[in-house]
Design a protein around this motif. Structure first.
Motif, PDB file in Angstrom:
ATOM      1  N   TYR A 130       0.802  -1.452  -0.082  1.00  0.00           N
ATOM      2  CA  TYR A 130      -0.009   0.155   0.034  1.00  0.00           C
ATOM      3  C   TYR A 130       0.959   1.108   0.003  1.00  0.00           C
ATOM      4  CZ  TYR A 130      -4.007   3.107   1.053  1.00  0.00           C
ATOM      5  OH  TYR A 130      -5.101   4.193   1.164  1.00  0.00           O
ATOM      6  N   ALA A 131       0.361   2.156  -0.888  1.00  0.00           N
ATOM      7  CA  ALA A 131       1.309   3.485  -0.860  1.00  0.00           C
ATOM      8  C   ALA A 131       0.920   4.154   0.148  1.00  0.00           C
ATOM      9  CB  ALA A 131       1.289   3.866  -2.425  1.00  0.00           C
ATOM     10  N   TRP A 132       1.185   4.400   1.463  1.00  0.00           N
ATOM     11  CA  TRP A 132       0.657   5.162   2.363  1.00  0.00           C
ATOM     12  C   TRP A 132       0.942   6.590   2.203  1.00  0.00           C
ATOM     13  CZ3 TRP A 132      -2.497   3.560   6.398  1.00  0.00           C
ATOM     14  CH2 TRP A 132      -2.583   2.210   6.727  1.00  0.00           C
ATOM     15  N   LYS A 133      -0.046   7.450   2.645  1.00  0.00           N
ATOM     16  CA  LYS A 133       0.150   8.921   2.720  1.00  0.00           C
ATOM     17  C   LYS A 133      -0.290   9.510   4.036  1.00  0.00           C
ATOM     18  CE  LYS A 133      -1.280   9.007  -2.198  1.00  0.00           C
ATOM     19  NZ  LYS A 133      -1.728   7.590  -2.374  1.00  0.00           N
ATOM     20  N   ASP A 134       0.021   8.970   5.077  1.00  0.00           N
ATOM     21  CA  ASP A 134      -0.195   9.329   6.381  1.00  0.00           C
ATOM     22  C   ASP A 134       1.020   9.934   7.300  1.00  0.00           C
ATOM     23  OD1 ASP A 134       0.800   6.868   7.015  1.00  0.00           O
ATOM     24  OD2 ASP A 134      -0.829   6.318   8.454  1.00  0.00           O
ATOM     25  N   LYS A 135       2.121  10.009   6.422  1.00  0.00           N
ATOM     26  CA  LYS A 135       3.304  10.614   7.185  1.00  0.00           C
ATOM     27  C   LYS A 135       3.359  11.606   8.038  1.00  0.00           C
ATOM     28  CE  LYS A 135       8.466  10.719   6.272  1.00  0.00           C
ATOM     29  NZ  LYS A 135       9.423  10.826   5.063  1.00  0.00           N
ATOM     30  N   THR A 136       2.668  12.628   7.701  1.00  0.00           N
ATOM     31  CA  THR A 136       2.436  13.777   8.571  1.00  0.00           C
ATOM     32  C   THR A 136       1.909  13.205  10.005  1.00  0.00           C
ATOM     33  OG1 THR A 136       1.874  15.036   6.857  1.00  0.00           O
ATOM     34  CG2 THR A 136       1.231  15.992   8.896  1.00  0.00           C
ATOM     35  N   TRP A 137       0.914  12.371  10.127  1.00  0.00           N
ATOM     36  CA  TRP A 137       0.280  12.092  11.063  1.00  0.00           C
ATOM     37  C   TRP A 137       1.439  11.166  11.964  1.00  0.00           C
ATOM     38  CZ3 TRP A 137      -3.152  12.174  14.914  1.00  0.00           C
ATOM     39  CH2 TRP A 137      -3.457  10.966  15.694  1.00  0.00           C
ATOM     40  N   LEU A 138       2.040  10.243  11.329  1.00  0.00           N
ATOM     41  CA  LEU A 138       2.835   9.279  12.014  1.00  0.00           C
ATOM     42  C   LEU A 138       4.150  10.164  12.462  1.00  0.00           C
ATOM     43  CD1 LEU A 138       3.276   6.139   9.586  1.00  0.00           C
ATOM     44  CD2 LEU A 138       1.711   6.386  11.708  1.00  0.00           C
ATOM     45  N   ASN A 139       4.540  11.095  11.975  1.00  0.00           N
ATOM     46  CA  ASN A 139       5.528  11.935  12.287  1.00  0.00           C
ATOM     47  C   ASN A 139       5.271  12.718  13.714  1.00  0.00           C
ATOM     48  OD1 ASN A 139       7.318  11.144  10.518  1.00  0.00           O
ATOM     49  ND2 ASN A 139       6.804  12.841   9.176  1.00  0.00           N
ATOM     50  N   LYS A 140       3.869  13.133  13.760  1.00  0.00           N
ATOM     51  CA  LYS A 140       3.399  13.867  15.035  1.00  0.00           C
ATOM     52  C   LYS A 140       2.936  13.022  15.955  1.00  0.00           C
ATOM     53  CE  LYS A 140      -0.777  15.556  12.920  1.00  0.00           C
ATOM     54  NZ  LYS A 140      -1.334  16.860  12.604  1.00  0.00           N
ATOM     55  N   MET A 228      -6.892  -0.140   5.066  1.00  0.00           N
ATOM     56  CA  MET A 228      -5.798   0.773   5.037  1.00  0.00           C
ATOM     57  C   MET A 228      -6.200   2.005   4.424  1.00  0.00           C
ATOM     58  SD  MET A 228      -2.688  -1.862   3.351  1.00  0.00           S
ATOM     59  CE  MET A 228      -2.269  -3.261   4.261  1.00  0.00           C
ATOM     60  N   PHE A 229      -6.930   2.217   3.552  1.00  0.00           N
ATOM     61  CA  PHE A 229      -7.515   3.296   3.054  1.00  0.00           C
ATOM     62  C   PHE A 229      -8.359   4.168   4.172  1.00  0.00           C
ATOM     63  CE2 PHE A 229     -11.033   5.861   1.220  1.00  0.00           C
ATOM     64  CZ  PHE A 229     -10.458   6.673   0.470  1.00  0.00           C
ATOM     65  N   LEU A 230      -9.236   3.561   4.847  1.00  0.00           N
ATOM     66  CA  LEU A 230     -10.096   3.830   5.935  1.00  0.00           C
ATOM     67  C   LEU A 230      -9.222   4.532   6.850  1.00  0.00           C
ATOM     68  CD1 LEU A 230     -12.548   4.491   7.542  1.00  0.00           C
ATOM     69  CD2 LEU A 230     -12.671   2.069   8.300  1.00  0.00           C
ATOM     70  N   ILE A 231      -8.057   3.682   7.257  1.00  0.00           N
ATOM     71  CA  ILE A 231      -7.223   4.358   8.539  1.00  0.00           C
ATOM     72  C   ILE A 231      -6.510   5.507   8.024  1.00  0.00           C
ATOM     73  CG2 ILE A 231      -5.190   3.525   9.886  1.00  0.00           C
ATOM     74  CD1 ILE A 231      -6.274   0.517   9.840  1.00  0.00           C
ATOM     75  N   GLU A 232      -6.104   5.211   6.920  1.00  0.00           N
ATOM     76  CA  GLU A 232      -5.328   6.529   6.282  1.00  0.00           C
ATOM     77  C   GLU A 232      -6.293   8.053   6.325  1.00  0.00           C
ATOM     78  OE1 GLU A 232      -2.613   6.527   2.688  1.00  0.00           O
ATOM     79  OE2 GLU A 232      -4.419   6.864   2.005  1.00  0.00           O
ATOM     80  N   GLU A 233      -7.509   7.840   5.976  1.00  0.00           N
ATOM     81  CA  GLU A 233      -8.444   8.915   5.798  1.00  0.00           C
ATOM     82  C   GLU A 233      -8.602   9.576   7.385  1.00  0.00           C
ATOM     83  OE1 GLU A 233      -9.738  10.511   3.195  1.00  0.00           O
ATOM     84  OE2 GLU A 233      -8.070   9.334   2.314  1.00  0.00           O
ATOM     85  N   LEU A 234      -8.706   8.630   8.182  1.00  0.00           N
ATOM     86  CA  LEU A 234      -8.712   9.243   9.623  1.00  0.00           C
ATOM     87  C   LEU A 234      -7.663   9.568   9.911  1.00  0.00           C
ATOM     88  CD1 LEU A 234     -10.480   5.776  11.144  1.00  0.00           C
ATOM     89  CD2 LEU A 234     -11.593   7.998  11.147  1.00  0.00           C
ATOM     90  N   HIS A 235      -6.273   9.167   9.601  1.00  0.00           N
ATOM     91  CA  HIS A 235      -5.142   9.829  10.207  1.00  0.00           C
ATOM     92  C   HIS A 235      -4.895  11.134   9.136  1.00  0.00           C
ATOM     93  CE1 HIS A 235      -2.910   5.908  11.274  1.00  0.00           C
ATOM     94  NE2 HIS A 235      -3.450   6.469  12.207  1.00  0.00           N
ATOM     95  N   LYS A 236      -5.362  11.290   8.108  1.00  0.00           N
ATOM     96  CA  LYS A 236      -5.096  12.716   7.140  1.00  0.00           C
ATOM     97  C   LYS A 236      -5.907  13.717   8.176  1.00  0.00           C
ATOM     98  CE  LYS A 236      -4.480  11.041   2.554  1.00  0.00           C
ATOM     99  NZ  LYS A 236      -5.345  10.929   1.388  1.00  0.00           N
ATOM    100  N   ASN A 237      -6.990  13.269   9.050  1.00  0.00           N
ATOM    101  CA  ASN A 237      -7.901  14.020   9.698  1.00  0.00           C
ATOM    102  C   ASN A 237      -7.531  14.192  11.082  1.00  0.00           C
ATOM    103  OD1 ASN A 237     -10.270  15.303   7.673  1.00  0.00           O
ATOM    104  ND2 ASN A 237      -9.980  13.180   7.123  1.00  0.00           N
ATOM    105  N   ASN A 238      -6.330  13.868  11.522  1.00  0.00           N
ATOM    106  CA  ASN A 238      -5.678  13.832  12.651  1.00  0.00           C
ATOM    107  C   ASN A 238      -6.382  12.986  13.539  1.00  0.00           C
ATOM    108  OD1 ASN A 238      -3.486  15.600  12.206  1.00  0.00           O
ATOM    109  ND2 ASN A 238      -5.044  17.199  12.204  1.00  0.00           N
TER     110      ASN A 238
END
Length: 635
Positions: A130-140, A228-238
């Motif tokens: 999966y090409a994750w796009k939640d790096k901002t969340w994981l970093n903070k 993974m998409f669902l989790i990523e969308e939640l992460h994108k919204n903090n």
């Protein structure tokens, strides 16, 4: 096609596995799409130490049970493995096992990342790419998903939160759920979502707590990548994601872990230790090193591959004690004659050390109902190492109190004050979970006494009490708008109730409480420390009034919380002050927008040099009926 000799295991991997210290077994066991000798195919590996033979059977060989036998490793690991060319993603398969006594058994793959949709029971060759796009969340995450920050958890059962209105029997996919769940949680102000078990399970009425596919996202809602998409969308919204996890027991389904190689491999052979009488399920053998490796690897898998931010560990008390739900004479004992399951305590300590040592900013949360000491204390200090523990005593005492008619509450006054005597012995989470609104316990709103107005006022003040007490919070879906029916896993929540003012007012109350909780440091900076809480008056049983202080790191953040748990309007009530200052009401559950009566304190409250509650200064204010109000120092 033939099975070629191939292995992903090094000697070091084997050493770790058999000593109970390999915590990333998902990288080795199961079905892995690889290229070998310039040929694409799948490598299979399974643990079946007592089997006479293990074959892979599936569509690719017309379900022939003897044509593709895996190779048994020559060491003592009990692992069968091999590479089968030209088997690709999506291939359906099982293991055809000849048991130690010659019995033919068909099993799904314990490490399969995808299974057929129940009631079908085969495993599917898949990947976790999966090409994750939640790096901002994981970093903070290490800074925001920690114990001194707000944590308001919305507990969700994906199959019944919302369904397709045009086809109510159809559960939504992970992607469909993301479209409505993410903005809703964001709007309501919850900081986290807790998903009831989403690992593959055969029996829908088990709600996911009887798992057969520990490494697979439930196919009822789609593919692993869609979860993974669902989790990523939640992460994108903090929004953090906690997964319910069940290492306590598993069902006896023929295709699952039970008697996997014809012997009690994953479960205890002694049914006093290996069978759960309440749930008619089987208990993991925590004394077995390989089983501990399997379970800890599973926890790591969800944190690693699915970016989960925490695990809520189910039924911990049932793991810790052999006499859980058993008469003493029917229970096993440990080697010292006690009731404590020493293998389980070792497993839980290893688990928490492994996950906290590998991932920054995650939580493990124990659903633990006993008085076992040190559940959330560090392992090095003799504890189990969990981050938090559900405060079941608080939940039970609170609901018992609120069920009383207000005229009788003065006789039960200290049911609400008692929890503070032990509130800081562990890191507690205050839960109103799915367990409290099923099996005849009634919905939250119908636990409340009185007429319609009083029921809603009681529930509003209950939630205000919950969110202004020490500890983190968990609220089950539907509770936030006063669902009237008990939770029904087969149907959507009753969203239509929001057209009625009392239910809309309840939803607005919870939204406002979440906003208050997140914006006031005094409500979260000392969630697990006596420094954050002080009684002003814990003893006004006659009026059923409670007054306490919540403190943050700075004096200016101090809050005064006042609860009136009778339907009597209390005018000109004197409240002792923590220090001389002007005070302003910043929250009141009796506001008209919440379906209250609108009895607010709108003016700044000036300090009086009048001794009250043992304090030099006081204020005089009006306390609404069945209401909670929060005061803060006026600027």
């Amino acid at each position: 096609m033939e099975v070629l000799a191939y292995s992903l295991f090094s000697d070091f991997d084997i050493s770790l596995f058999i000593s109970g210290k390999h915590f990333r077994l998902y990288e080795k066991f199961g079905a892995h799409l690889i290229q070998h000798n310039n040929t694409n195919g799948t490598y299979f590996a399974v643990w079946a130490p007592n089997a006479q033979a293990v074959n892979v059977t599936g569509n690719f060989n017309q379900w022939n049970k003897t044509s593709h036998q895996l190779n048994r490793r020559l060491d003592s690991s009990g692992i069968w493995e091999g590479f089968i060319p030209n088997i690709g993603k999506g291939e359906v398969y099982k293991y055809a096992i000849k048991g130690f006594d010659g019995t033919d058994i068909e099993k799904g793959d314990p490490f399969a990342t995808k299974w057929e949709h129940p009631p079908r029971t085969a495993s599917i060759v898949w990947d976790t790419d999966y090409a994750w796009k939640d790096k901002t969340w994981l970093n903070k995450r290490p800074k925001v998903n920690v114990l001194n920050k707000p944590m308001s958890v919305y507990e969700v059962h994906l199959g019944s939160w919302q369904r397709d209105p045009s086809e109510p029997k159809r559960v939504l996919t992970y992607k469909e759920i993301a479209v409505s769940l993410v903005p809703y949680v964001l709007d309501m102000g919850f900081t986290h979502v807790e998903l009831m078990p989403i690992m593959e399970y055969p029996y829908y009425p088990s709600w996911g707590y009887q798992i057969t596919g520990y490494f697979a996202a439930s196919s009822r809602h789609g593919t692993p990548q869609e979860l993974m998409f669902l989790i990523e969308e939640l992460h994108k919204n903090n929004i953090g994601v906690i997964l319910d996890w069940v290492p306590s027991h598993f069902p006896g389904d023929a295709h699952g872990l039970f008697k996997f190689d014809g012997t009690h491999l994953y479960e205890h052979a002694d049914m006093r230790k290996g069978f759960h009488p309440d749930w008619k399920s089987y208990i993991f053998n925590y004394d077995r090193n390989e089983v501990r490796s399997f379970l800890i690897s599973n926890a790591m898998y969800w944190l690693d591959k699915f970016h989960a931010d925490g695990l809520r560990v189910d039924a911990v008390a049932s793991m810790l004690y052999f006499d859980f739900s058993r008469k003493a004479e029917e229970a096993a004992t440990n080697e010292f004659g006690g009731s404590e399951n020493l293998g389980a305590t070792l497993f839980l300590k290893d688990l928490n050390e492994a996950v906290y040592g590998s991932f920054e900013g995650i939580h493990t949360i124990a659903e633990e109902s006993s008085t076992y000491p040190g559940v959330t204390h560090p392992v090095f200090a003799g504890g189990l190492g969990f981050g938090m523990k559900w405060m079941m005593g608080w939940m039970n005492d609170t609901l018992k109190y609120f069920k009383n008619d207000p005229v009788n509450r003065k006789y039960h006054h200290h049911q609400l004050t008692f929890s503070i005597t032990y509130a800081f012995s562990e890191n507690f989470m205050l839960p109103f979970s799915h367990d409290e609104v099923v099996h005849g316990k009634s919905s939250m709103i119908y636990k409340m006494p009185g007429d319609e107005w009083q029921k809603f006022a009681n529930l509003r003040v209950l939630y205000a009490y919950m969110f202004t007490q020490p500890g983190t919070k968990l609220l089950f879906m539907g509770n936030e708008f006063a669902q009237t029916h008990e939770w029904d896993f087969k149907n959507s929540l009753d969203w239509h109730l929001l057209q009625h003012p009392p239910h809309l007012g309840m939803q607005k109350t919870v939204r406002a409480i979440n906003k208050l909780y997140k914006s006031e440091p005094a409500l979260y900076e000392h969630s697990f420390s006596h420094e954050g809480f002080e009684w002003i008056n814990a003893d006004d049983a006659q009026h059923s009034v409670y007054i306490y202080i919540r403190k943050g790191l700075k004096a200016k953040d101090t809050l005064i919380v006042i609860l009136n748990l009778t339907p009597v309007y209390r005018e000109n009530y004197l409240v002792g002050l923590p220090f001389k200052a002007k005070w302003k009401e910043i929250f009141n559950t009796d506001a008209k927008e919440f379906f209250g009566s609108g009895k607010l304190n709108e003016d700044v409250l000036l300090p009086l040099q009048e001794t009250c509650h043992g304090r030099e200064y006081s204020i005089s204010l009006n306390i609404p009926p069945l209401g909670a109000l929060v005061l803060k120092q006026a600027k």
